[in-house]
Write an enzyme that holds these catalytic residues in place. Structure first.
Site, PDB file in Angstrom:
ATOM      1  N   LYS A  24      87.279  10.383 -22.003  1.00 10.28           N
ATOM      2  CA  LYS A  24      87.300   9.278 -21.024  1.00 10.28           C
ATOM      3  C   LYS A  24      88.043   9.684 -19.745  1.00 10.28           C
ATOM      4  CE  LYS A  24      89.384   6.356 -23.838  1.00 10.28           C
ATOM      5  NZ  LYS A  24      89.549   7.205 -25.047  1.00 10.28           N
ATOM      6  N   ARG A  99      90.452  -2.674 -24.780  1.00 13.77           N
ATOM      7  CA  ARG A  99      90.555  -2.087 -26.119  1.00 13.77           C
ATOM      8  C   ARG A  99      90.501  -3.143 -27.212  1.00 13.77           C
ATOM      9  NH1 ARG A  99      93.461   2.896 -24.305  1.00 13.77           N
ATOM     10  NH2 ARG A  99      93.712   4.344 -26.008  1.00 13.77           N
ATOM     11  N   ARG A 138      95.359  19.524 -26.232  1.00 12.02           N
ATOM     12  CA  ARG A 138      95.207  19.290 -24.789  1.00 12.02           C
ATOM     13  C   ARG A 138      96.532  19.185 -24.043  1.00 12.02           C
ATOM     14  NH1 ARG A 138      92.595  13.153 -24.700  1.00 12.02           N
ATOM     15  NH2 ARG A 138      94.517  12.060 -25.213  1.00 12.02           N
ATOM     16  N   ARG A 171     102.468  18.041 -22.093  1.00 16.53           N
ATOM     17  CA  ARG A 171     101.685  17.498 -23.202  1.00 16.53           C
ATOM     18  C   ARG A 171     102.170  16.098 -23.481  1.00 16.53           C
ATOM     19  NH1 ARG A 171      99.033  21.724 -26.430  1.00 16.53           N
ATOM     20  NH2 ARG A 171      99.649  23.674 -25.436  1.00 16.53           N
ATOM     21  N   ARG A 183      95.698   6.534 -33.930  1.00 17.23           N
ATOM     22  CA  ARG A 183      94.964   6.059 -32.743  1.00 17.23           C
ATOM     23  C   ARG A 183      93.475   5.907 -33.052  1.00 17.23           C
ATOM     24  NH1 ARG A 183      96.946  10.548 -28.857  1.00 17.23           N
ATOM     25  NH2 ARG A 183      95.591   9.604 -27.316  1.00 17.23           N
TER      26      ARG A 183
END
Ligand code: AMP
Length: 229
Positions: A24, A99, A138, A171, A183
């Protein structure tokens, strides 16, 4: 007349739906650059509130660290503030919002106040197991926010951001395998029902987000082109 044709455009409102790691943020940044839409990430806004130590940030911190969802009240207050900024008038890509169904209903009401509507809600379709690897590896450039990955997208020169030359990277505290699973659970329990919500309103689109970043960007670009008016 000055000989220039003036086209009246209604600002586009596009939603990116998908679990953590679906891309996203990466895709919203690319759409922002290409189409001048503004990326609006409630995760980024919440992280800024946590860093600034605001009341909302203090309330959100522990929930975010555990991989749960922050309360609708806090998120909606932060989102409304940001939507009131002038730059969002040219159109927004909502990344990580809504959400919950409550947030989706509140967004409908907010947009109705200004005569806007949702042009497209895009479901980025991915496989959960791949998300754990994507998210755990990531990191971003601390200066410009460009995203990288330990395996899938390393900087061309190790330790140097391709985009701005920055040498500091960071991070997220919640990008670890354990929190990602919480999550993902929150996504399936509370956010995935929004796919049906937007389908019923005729604005749902699907994109295969297991594909390459560039292919996903092209598919999203086609959707933006098709809804611009
Ligand atoms: P993100 O950057 O979108 O992955 O969001 C990071 C974390 O911020 C999430 O795991 C939630 O704890 C919180 N968060 C972000 N956006 C929302 C939202 N719309 N509703 C509730 N919590 C959110």
């Amino acid at each position: 007349m000055d000989g220039v044709s003036h086209v009246t455009t209604t600002p586009a409102v596009m939603i990116l739906l998908g679990p953590p790691g679906a891309g996203k943020g990466t895709q919203a940044r690319m759409l922002e650059e290409k189409y001048g839409l503004v990326q609006l990430s409630t995760g980024d806004l919440l992280r800024a509130a946590v860093a600034a130590g605001t009341e909302a940030g203090q309330a959100a911190k522990a929930v975010m660290e555990a991989g749960g969802l922050v309360s609708d009240d806090i998120v909606l207050a932060i989102l409304k503030d940001r939507m009131a900024d002038a730059d969002t008038q040219s159109g927004v890509i909502l990344d990580g919002f809504p959400r919950t169904t409550g947030q989706a209903e509140a967004l409908d009401a907010l947009l109705a106040e200004t005569g806007q509507k949702i042009d497209a809600a895009v479901s980025l379709e991915v496989e959960d197991e791949a998300m754990v690897e994507r998210v755990s590896g990531r990191y971003t450039c601390a200066a410009c926010g460009e995203g990288y990955h330990d395996t899938f997208k390393k900087p061309q020169v190790a330790g140097v951001c391709d985009k701005c030359g920055g040498t500091a990277f960071k991070r997220r505290a919640d990008d670890n395998a354990e929190t990602v699973r919480s999550r993902l659970d929150a996504y399936h329990a509370q956010t995935a029902p929004l796919i049906g919500y937007y389908d019923a309103r005729g604005v749902l689109r699907h994109v295969d987000a297991m594909a390459d970043i560039g292919d996903v960007a092209e598919a999203l670009g086609r959707i933006v082109d098709s809804v611009r008016h």
